[in-house]
Design a protein around this motif. Structure first.
Motif, short mmCIF file in Angstrom:
data_model
loop_
_atom_site.label_atom_id
_atom_site.label_comp_id
_atom_site.label_asym_id
_atom_site.label_seq_id
_atom_site.Cartn_x
_atom_site.Cartn_y
_atom_site.Cartn_z
N GLN A 1 16.08 5.18 -9.24
CA GLN A 1 15.04 6.17 -8.98
C GLN A 1 13.60 5.64 -9.12
OE1 GLN A 1 12.97 7.93 -11.47
NE2 GLN A 1 13.67 6.54 -13.07
N HIS A 2 13.40 4.64 -9.96
CA HIS A 2 12.04 4.13 -10.21
C HIS A 2 11.30 3.79 -8.93
CE1 HIS A 2 12.13 3.44 -14.61
NE2 HIS A 2 13.39 3.12 -14.44
N THR A 3 11.94 2.99 -8.08
CA THR A 3 11.25 2.49 -6.89
C THR A 3 11.67 3.25 -5.64
OG1 THR A 3 12.93 0.76 -6.76
CG2 THR A 3 10.83 0.17 -7.78
N ASN A 4 12.31 4.39 -5.83
CA ASN A 4 12.71 5.18 -4.68
C ASN A 4 12.14 6.59 -4.78
OD1 ASN A 4 14.60 3.36 -2.95
ND2 ASN A 4 15.09 2.94 -5.08
N ILE A 5 12.93 7.52 -5.25
CA ILE A 5 12.41 8.90 -5.32
C ILE A 5 11.12 8.97 -6.12
CG2 ILE A 5 12.83 11.17 -6.35
CD1 ILE A 5 15.17 11.45 -4.86
N ARG A 6 11.06 8.26 -7.24
CA ARG A 6 9.85 8.33 -8.07
C ARG A 6 8.65 7.77 -7.35
NH1 ARG A 6 6.87 9.10 -11.95
NH2 ARG A 6 5.69 7.59 -13.16
N ALA A 7 8.78 6.58 -6.81
CA ALA A 7 7.66 5.94 -6.13
C ALA A 7 7.20 6.75 -4.92
CB ALA A 7 8.05 4.53 -5.69
N HIS A 8 8.16 7.22 -4.12
CA HIS A 8 7.81 7.91 -2.88
C HIS A 8 7.28 9.31 -3.13
CE1 HIS A 8 10.92 4.91 -1.23
NE2 HIS A 8 9.73 4.38 -1.23
N VAL B 1 -5.95 11.64 3.93
CA VAL B 1 -5.43 10.29 4.12
C VAL B 1 -5.11 10.10 5.60
CG1 VAL B 1 -3.36 8.88 3.68
CG2 VAL B 1 -4.51 10.04 1.79
N PRO B 2 -5.40 8.93 6.19
CA PRO B 2 -5.10 8.70 7.60
C PRO B 2 -3.66 9.07 7.95
CG PRO B 2 -6.23 6.80 6.68
CD PRO B 2 -6.03 7.75 5.56
N LYS B 3 -3.49 9.69 9.12
CA LYS B 3 -2.21 10.23 9.54
C LYS B 3 -1.07 9.22 9.47
CE LYS B 3 -0.01 13.01 13.16
NZ LYS B 3 1.33 12.41 12.94
N GLU B 4 -1.36 7.98 9.94
CA GLU B 4 -0.32 6.95 9.98
C GLU B 4 0.24 6.68 8.58
OE1 GLU B 4 -0.18 2.97 12.70
OE2 GLU B 4 -1.38 2.85 10.86
N LYS B 5 -0.67 6.57 7.63
CA LYS B 5 -0.27 6.31 6.25
C LYS B 5 0.50 7.50 5.68
CE LYS B 5 -3.04 3.21 3.44
NZ LYS B 5 -2.63 1.92 3.87
N MET B 6 0.03 8.69 5.94
CA MET B 6 0.68 9.89 5.42
C MET B 6 2.08 10.02 5.99
SD MET B 6 0.47 12.56 3.48
CE MET B 6 -1.11 13.38 3.24
N ASP B 7 2.19 9.84 7.30
CA ASP B 7 3.50 9.96 7.94
C ASP B 7 4.49 8.95 7.37
OD1 ASP B 7 2.34 10.85 11.32
OD2 ASP B 7 2.53 12.02 9.47
N ALA B 8 4.01 7.73 7.14
CA ALA B 8 4.88 6.69 6.59
C ALA B 8 5.35 7.07 5.19
CB ALA B 8 4.15 5.35 6.55
N ALA B 9 4.45 7.65 4.40
CA ALA B 9 4.80 8.05 3.03
C ALA B 9 5.85 9.15 3.03
CB ALA B 9 3.55 8.50 2.28
N VAL B 10 5.66 10.15 3.91
CA VAL B 10 6.62 11.25 3.99
C VAL B 10 7.97 10.75 4.50
CG1 VAL B 10 7.12 13.49 5.06
CG2 VAL B 10 4.82 13.00 4.24
N GLU B 11 7.92 9.82 5.43
CA GLU B 11 9.17 9.26 5.97
C GLU B 11 9.96 8.55 4.88
OE1 GLU B 11 8.57 6.89 9.62
OE2 GLU B 11 10.41 5.81 9.04
N GLU B 12 9.26 7.80 4.03
CA GLU B 12 9.92 7.11 2.92
C GLU B 12 10.53 8.10 1.94
OE1 GLU B 12 8.08 2.80 2.12
OE2 GLU B 12 6.80 4.46 1.45
N LEU B 13 9.80 9.18 1.67
CA LEU B 13 10.31 10.20 0.77
C LEU B 13 11.59 10.80 1.35
CD1 LEU B 13 10.12 12.06 -1.72
CD2 LEU B 13 8.65 13.56 -0.38
N ASN B 14 11.54 11.11 2.65
CA ASN B 14 12.72 11.68 3.30
C ASN B 14 13.91 10.73 3.23
OD1 ASN B 14 11.64 14.18 4.05
ND2 ASN B 14 10.75 13.36 5.92
#
Lengths: 242, 242
Positions: free
Chosen positions: A102-109, A128-141
């Motif tokens: 969880q440290h570098t996955n759910i927690r980080a994202h 935050v710029p759209k590209e960065k935001m979308d990438a962050a949400v994608e990682e969380l998903n």
């Protein structure tokens, strides 16, 4: 001397430690630390922990950081019910496996989404710029998918029939992006059902109380407006966007 | 049925598991895999570990991922000497504290060194921008400073007089940037002395054997066909989008 817990409930690992202590009726003195003012970088807190993070446990002269270590310590010391951190070899391994992953996955994202949606706009006044935001949400998903497909599957809780430290740590991390208004439970019926089960096991009242701070999204912007933006935050933001 | 361990010794957590098992004479079936060649994406490996990462073990029907969880499982199952993962409440907490902290500190920043200095330039054909590289090196050095100031201090090993899982996990992570060509121990005599002690406790032969691959990484990457790293492109992009 009573057990002291240094906490700021904006922080996911502080919430898991608080909830664990409360559920198991472990007496402690609540030492509030205000991360939004940079209190963790002050001289006082430096005497408690030079890592300058929360949560911190102080048990007599024994000081311990890292929520996972704190939870494991409290479970052993206070002999909490077995299901939290089972003695059985394979069941314990399953809990340890999640607590490590969880440290570098759910927690980080989840943290990143919280920063991008809440903290950064509150400090900078812009999105935050759209590209960065979308990438962050994608990682969380992607992390949430792994949580459902590998860690939860069709079980009521991560290791089976009973709640454990794994569920406790998972829920506080997953609530972080929820606090910013991103309802990760929407469209995820299995995850929602798991959340309801976990809330019930923890106790809905103490769960909601622990999450009151993070669910109050707009407060941070107001805090920075009235108290100003601490230096450490400005530096951190600069680094984030290099 | 024998214990199977799926390992690629280029990976830090694979090295700690390998060393731990060998040092403690734990019999296992060594399943050597190649992460560069993408074995982790195979259908076969997916059955062992849905997370598609190494190390992973298969003990009879029981599959387990995450090196920290694996070593705790092996320590318990094979009754390894107490000092590896002490039964004492506070000593164990110190090991747990380090094992938790390292995920998002030394591990993440040390890993980045290999990617930034060797793998990304190979994959993309260009160097990483100076500012990004400088920030990454600074983060790694900050982690090392904290390691020395908080976790090691003036002790022989992290928990005190004897080596534990904490030292083992620390050393394999610190050796990664060494493989990338960084002289991590220059100007850090205390760290170097600790490393020499750890290597001696593990056994120089076993330590060197486990690190042979990573210490020849620079040469291996020189002759590598960049196309081999194609499947890492998404990961590489994330380093730049984050």
């Amino acid at each position: 001397m009573p057990l002291e817990l240094y906490l700021d409930l904006h922080s996911q690992p502080c919430r898991s430690v608080l909830l664990f202590a409360k559920i198991n009726k472990i007496p402690f003195e609540y030492k509030a630390v205000d991360l939004s003012t940079g209190e963790q970088y002050g001289e006082e807190f430096g005497k408690v922990s030079i890592i300058r993070k929360v949560p911190v446990l102080k048990d007599g002269s024994f000081i311990l950081t890292e929520s996972i270590a704190i939870l494991q310590y409290l479970a052993a010391k206070h002999r909490t019910p077995d299901h939290w951190y089972p003695a059985d070899l394979e069941r314990r391994a399953r809990v340890d496996e999640f607590l490590s992953w969880q440290h570098t996955n759910i927690r980080a994202h989840g943290s990143k989404v919280f920063w991008f949606r809440d903290v950064i706009p509150a400090v900078t006044g812009s999105q935050v710029p759209k590209e960065k935001m979308d990438a962050a949400v994608e990682e969380l998903n992607a992390s949430l998918k792994i949580f459902e497909d590998k860690f939860l599957q069709s079980r009521p809780f991560v290791i089976g029939d009973k709640i454990s430290l794994a569920d406790l740590v998972a829920i506080v991390e997953i609530m972080q992006p929820v606090g910013t208004g991103l309802d990760v439970f929407q469209g995820r019926p299995a995850l929602s059902a798991w959340r309801d089960r976990v809330k019930k096991e923890i106790g809905v009242e103490i769960f909601d109380e622990a999450h009151k701070t993070i669910m109050n999204v707009n407060a941070l912007a107001q805090t920075f407006e009235s108290k100003g933006i601490p230096e450490f935050l400005k530096l951190k933001l600069q680094k984030m966007f290099n | 049925m024998a214990l199977e361990m799926y390992l690629d010794l280029f990976s830090q957590p694979c090295r700690s598991v390998y060393i731990f098992a060998k040092k403690n004479n734990i019999p296992f079936d060594y399943k050597k895999i190649s992460l560069f060649e993408g074995y982790q994406y195979s259908e076969e490996f997916g059955k062992i570990n849905l997370l598609r990462k190494a190390p992973a073990i298969k003990d009879g029907d029981f599959c387990l991922a995450e090196s920290v969880a694996i070593m705790m499982y092996l320590a318990e199952k094979f009754h390894t000497a107490d000092h590896w993962y002490p039964a004492d409440l506070q000593k164990r907490a110190r090991v747990n504290e380090y094992l938790s902290w390292q995920h998002s500190a030394i591990r993440i920043h040390g890993s980045k060194m290999l990617w930034f200095k060797l793998l990304i330039p190979k994959a993309l054909g260009t160097e990483v921008p100076k500012e990004k590289m400088d920030n990454a090196v600074e983060d790694f050095n900050t982690s090392l400073n904290l390691f020395e100031e908080k976790f090691l201090q003036d002790k022989a090993f992290i928990v005190g007089d004897q080596i534990s899982l904490a030292d083992l996990v620390a050393i394999v992570e610190i050796m990664q940037p060494v493989g990338a060509g960084m002289d991590v121990f220059e100007d850090r005599p205390k760290l170097k002395a600790w490393k020499d002690r750890v290597r001696a406790e593990i056994g120089a032969e076993l330590f060197d054997e486990a690190h042979q691959g990573i210490l020849h990484c620079q040469e291996a990457v020189k002759t590598m066909d960049p196309k081999v790293l194609e499947h890492f492109k998404p990961k590489i992009l994330r380093y730049f989008l984050s």
